[in-house]
Structures are given as structure tokens and as C-alpha cells.
Design a protein around this motif. Structure first.
Motif, PDB file in Angstrom:
ATOM      1  N   THR A 131     -49.974  63.543  33.153  1.00 54.97           N
ATOM      2  CA  THR A 131     -48.985  62.520  32.893  1.00 54.97           C
ATOM      3  C   THR A 131     -48.034  62.181  33.808  1.00 54.97           C
ATOM      4  N   ARG A 132     -47.435  60.732  33.738  1.00 55.74           N
ATOM      5  CA  ARG A 132     -46.510  60.515  34.880  1.00 55.74           C
ATOM      6  C   ARG A 132     -45.585  59.349  34.132  1.00 55.74           C
ATOM      7  N   GLN A 133     -44.593  59.027  34.598  1.00 53.36           N
ATOM      8  CA  GLN A 133     -43.601  57.835  34.252  1.00 53.36           C
ATOM      9  C   GLN A 133     -44.011  56.767  35.362  1.00 53.36           C
ATOM     10  N   GLU A 134     -44.236  55.748  34.739  1.00 53.78           N
ATOM     11  CA  GLU A 134     -44.540  54.554  35.704  1.00 53.78           C
ATOM     12  C   GLU A 134     -42.986  54.532  36.480  1.00 53.78           C
ATOM     13  N   GLY A 135     -42.857  54.085  37.854  1.00 54.98           N
ATOM     14  CA  GLY A 135     -41.798  53.930  38.563  1.00 54.98           C
ATOM     15  C   GLY A 135     -41.175  55.175  39.043  1.00 54.98           C
ATOM     16  N   SER A 136     -41.720  56.229  38.685  1.00 53.32           N
ATOM     17  CA  SER A 136     -41.042  57.544  39.461  1.00 53.32           C
ATOM     18  C   SER A 136     -41.987  58.347  40.119  1.00 53.32           C
ATOM     19  N   THR A 137     -41.594  59.120  40.966  1.00 56.12           N
ATOM     20  CA  THR A 137     -42.592  59.741  41.697  1.00 56.12           C
ATOM     21  C   THR A 137     -43.144  60.971  41.150  1.00 56.12           C
ATOM     22  N   GLY A 138     -42.429  61.683  40.142  1.00 55.93           N
ATOM     23  CA  GLY A 138     -43.229  62.796  39.483  1.00 55.93           C
ATOM     24  C   GLY A 138     -44.306  62.965  38.668  1.00 55.93           C
ATOM     25  N   SER A 139     -45.158  63.870  38.559  1.00 52.75           N
ATOM     26  CA  SER A 139     -46.240  63.776  37.668  1.00 52.75           C
ATOM     27  C   SER A 139     -46.510  65.274  37.143  1.00 52.75           C
ATOM     28  N   ALA A 140     -47.074  65.507  36.039  1.00 50.24           N
ATOM     29  CA  ALA A 140     -47.332  66.758  35.468  1.00 50.24           C
ATOM     30  C   ALA A 140     -48.793  66.839  34.898  1.00 50.24           C
ATOM     31  N   MET A 141     -49.243  67.981  34.836  1.00 52.29           N
ATOM     32  CA  MET A 141     -50.471  68.459  34.445  1.00 52.29           C
ATOM     33  C   MET A 141     -50.641  68.775  33.064  1.00 52.29           C
ATOM     34  N   LEU A 142     -51.106  68.060  32.046  1.00 49.21           N
ATOM     35  CA  LEU A 142     -51.126  68.570  30.670  1.00 49.21           C
ATOM     36  C   LEU A 142     -52.256  69.634  30.463  1.00 49.21           C
ATOM     37  N   ALA A 143     -53.314  69.263  30.965  1.00 51.44           N
ATOM     38  CA  ALA A 143     -54.383  70.314  31.039  1.00 51.44           C
ATOM     39  C   ALA A 143     -55.170  70.569  32.139  1.00 51.44           C
ATOM     40  N   GLU A 144     -55.364  71.736  32.490  1.00 54.21           N
ATOM     41  CA  GLU A 144     -55.938  71.743  33.937  1.00 54.21           C
ATOM     42  C   GLU A 144     -57.408  71.953  34.122  1.00 54.21           C
ATOM     43  N   PRO A 145     -58.191  71.611  35.236  1.00 51.78           N
ATOM     44  CA  PRO A 145     -59.474  71.807  35.390  1.00 51.78           C
ATOM     45  C   PRO A 145     -59.900  73.061  35.526  1.00 51.78           C
ATOM     46  N   ARG A 146     -60.970  73.641  35.607  1.00 45.31           N
ATOM     47  CA  ARG A 146     -61.353  75.112  35.924  1.00 45.31           C
ATOM     48  C   ARG A 146     -61.645  75.599  37.155  1.00 45.31           C
TER      49      ARG A 146
END
Lengths: 121, 262
Positions: B134-149
């Protein structure tokens, strides 16, 4: 203006009570956000059958005189079909309580569950 | 009841009460309604985060549990869900070893994605390479809600280090977008396993090239440098390169998932 009939007031009061109760219920429903689906996955998906299959394949391999190519096949098939990195080693026969048995070490890891076992067969 | 009703005017009382009611309605319209709308959009986004994790679990079933076909019905509200074929995606991966192996042998590995864009808020949720980000449009950050394996296995028996990389490729015959009730139908098209036995003290480098309009480099950095994968970031930016050393065996499993329809 005065002298109103005041007998129906409890209906209004009950209405208010129900509204307040509904408000709190809505709050509770709102709290039930993302419940750890991925965390519960790890518990639900313990690969019991995969590990049992692997153990039985290894014991068959020991019965069949430990063919090196079979070992490679077991490792390759585990990776291809079960997505698990496996490895095992079989020692020479030892005397365990009057029986000739092989010490067996088994390692299994599918990224969620890692399993290590040392046993005799 | 009251004996003296002088100076009590019905008209003034009515005007006072009407004034109170109108002020109440005005306040609710001015302040209450925007709060309500905001609440609604954040609920939509939360629901969609959950729905994306459901789709990710479906993909995991396709890849890891030998299930050939999966479908799930979900409600996409307050935004649009779109499917981007791998050939059109702008982010990519590249895997290299110090022994000279490359994956893919030439060019970049493009992955395709499922993306949800909220109408009312700035949130963008993407399902890319088996990860929900997930990320917010217009900002540089992003976060993983569910990870791959992805994982790194240390074998205590043979003292081997095996690094396993799962690649989940999304393909779609055409570009699709939908809002409202949708049924995501998908099937496993192709699986490809590559095993590289590496020489001692080999290093594996994973390079992630971000899509500049939908940058997930922070999420991937946090995931790849987490204890689960345990890579270290190389001093090169951008593109971001991550390195893991002393790997004896590199396994790359690539799955191609076809989205039949949404």
C-alpha cells in the motif's frame, strides 16, 4: 401549551436507548478490522502430510540400500511439487537396544515451517 | 400547571425551537457529513486491503498447493480494481550471481500487477509479485501489508545455504478494470523451476527497478532486508540492489498466473 398528555414519553425514551445501543454496536463492528489472515495461515498450514510423506520416502530409501540418485530425486521432487527445501543424512547401522538401526537426520523447510528431526530407523 | 402565563409567547417559543433545529441541521451538514464521507472511504480502503489479501491467498493456493483454478467474489467499492499484464508493467526485478548466472537471461523480469485506486482518498493498493503493498499517492513511502514467501534456508545437516525466490507473474489477455461486485478468476498457466548450484562464497544480487509513478522501493527494501530474507542493501540507488552472501544453492521458481476475468 401546558397540560399535554405525557403518557407516551417512555416510547421516546426507549427510542433514545435503542439509538445509543446501536451506536455502540456500530463501534464494535468497526473495530473488527483486518484480522491477521497471514498469521493464522501459518498455524493452519502446518505441512503435516508433507513431512509424513517425506519421512516415509526416506525410510523406503533406507530399505532400498540408500541409492544416491534416489536421494537427489527426493530433494528435487520435494522442491518441485511441495516447494520445500529438504535434506537428510543416514548413518551406518548402530546397535540400539539389540536392534541394528540407522541414525537418520531430516531437515525440511518450506518458508513458513522449518522442521528438523533426528531419529533411528 | 403554571398559574401566571404572562410574558410567555407561543410565537417566540416556536421561533426559538425552530432556530435550534435549523442550527443543529446546519452543524451536521457542515461538519458531520464530511466526517461521515471520510469514514466511508477509509472503510472502503480497509475492505479492499482485506480483499487484496484474499486474492493473494488465492494466488498462493495456485502456486504452492497444486490448485489449477481459483475464483473469488469480492466487492470493490470506492475505487477501481485494474489488472496490468506483465508486458505493460513498469517495475521489474533482475537476479544475478557472482558466478555469472542471470535471471532472466537477458533484460528485466516484468511481473504484472493488480492495482486498486481509491476515488476519494489517495490510497493505492497493489498486488505485485505475491506481495500486497500500500502507498499514498504523491508521497514516497510504501508498506507491505502481506509478504511473499521468499526464504533462506540454513541446512544444519549438510551445512548448505539455499536461497529460494518465488516469482509470481500476472498475465491478462487484455487490460481490465472494474468497480462494484467482481469475481476474480485466475488459473495457473505455467511453472518454471531453476536451480543453480553455486561455488562457495557466492553472492546473489536482486535488483528492483521501481515504477516511478507507483514506487514500491521502500516496501521491498523493508522486506528484503528483514530477518526472514536477510539481504543487505548495496550502495546503489536507483535502481535498488540487494545482496546475500555465502549462498550454496539458488532456487528460482517462477509462476505465471493468468487472470481470466474480473
Amino acid at each position: 401549551m401546558a397540560r399535554l398528555n405525557e403518557e407516551g414519553q417512555w416510547i421516546v425514551l426507549m427510542g433514545l436507548l435503542v439509538a445509543v445501543a446501536l451506536f455502540f454496536l456500530a463501534l464494535i463492528v468497526n473495530q473488527s478490522a483486518l484480522v491477521g489472515q497471514t498469521t493464522s495461515e501459518a498455524v493452519l498450514e502446518f505441512p503435516k502430510n508433507d513431512i509424513r510423506d517425506l519421512r516415509s520416502a526416506i525410510f523406503d530409501y533406507i530399505d532400498a540400500e540408500c541409492n544416491e540418485e534416489v536421494e537427489q530425486d527426493i530433494i528435487a521432487i520435494s522442491l518441485e511439487r511441495k516447494n520445500a527445501v529438504v535434506s537428510f543424512s543416514v548413518g551406518g547401522p548402530q546397535d540400539v537396544q539389540g536392534h541394528k538401526m540407522h541414525p537418520v537426520s531430516i531437515h525440511y523447510n518450506n518458508g513458513v515451517t522449518a522442521y528438523n528431526e533426528t531419529t533411528h530407523y | 400547571m403554571i398559574a401566571d402565563d404572562r410574558a410567555v409567547s407561543e410565537a417566540i417559543g416556536f421561533i426559538l425551537i425552530l432556530g435550534l433545529v435549523l442550527t443543529g441541521i446546519g452543524l451536521v451538514t457542515l461538519y458531520g457529513y464530511p466526517v461521515l464521507v471520510k469514514e466511508q472511504s477509509s472503510t472502503d480502503v480497509k475492505n479492499m486491503e482485506r480483499a487484496m489479501i484474499v486474492i493473494q491467498n488465492d494466488m498462493k493456493s495456485l502456486c504452492f498447493k497444486n490448485v489449477p483454478y481459483k475464483e473469488s467474489t469480492l466487492q470493490v467499492s470506492g475505487g477501481t480494481l485494474e489488472v496490468i499484464d506483465f508486458s505493460e508493467s513498469k517495475s521489474s526485478f533482475k537476479i544475478k550471481t557472482t558466478d555469472g548466472q542471470r535471471y532472466p537471461p537477458s533484460g528485466q523480469l516484468k511481473l504484472g500487477e493488480l492495482r486498486y485506486r481509491s476515488d476519494r482518498s489517495t490510497e493505492v493498493i497493489t498486488l505485485e509479485n505475491g506481495a500486497v503493498i500500500t502507498r499514498q499517492e504523491g508521497s514516497t513511502g510504501s508498506a507491505m501489508l502481506a509478504e511473499p514467501r521468499w526464504f533462506c534456508d540454513d541446512d544444519p545437516i549438510k551445512d548448505d545455504k539455499t536461497f529460494v525466490i518465488y516469482i509470481m507473474n500476472v498475465t491478462a489477455g487484455e487490460r481490465m478494470a472494474k468497480s462494484g461486485m467482481t469475481t476474480v478468476r485466475m488459473q495457473l498457466q505455467e511453472t518454471n523451476t531453476t536451480v543453480h548450484n553455486l561455488s562457495p562464497q557466492s553472492k546473489v544480487t536482486v535488483t528492483y527497478t521501481a515504477d516511478t509513478t507507483n514506487d514500491h522501493s521502500v516496501a521491498w527494501k523493508n522486506y528484503l532486508t528483514s530477518p526472514m530474507v536477510d539481504m543487505t542493501k548495496k550502495a546503489s540507488s536507483p535502481p535498488d540492489a540487494y545482496e546475500i552472501s555465502d549462498v550454496d544453492k539458488l532456487v528460482i521458481k517462477e509462476y505465471r498466473i493468468e487472470i481470466l476475468g474480473i
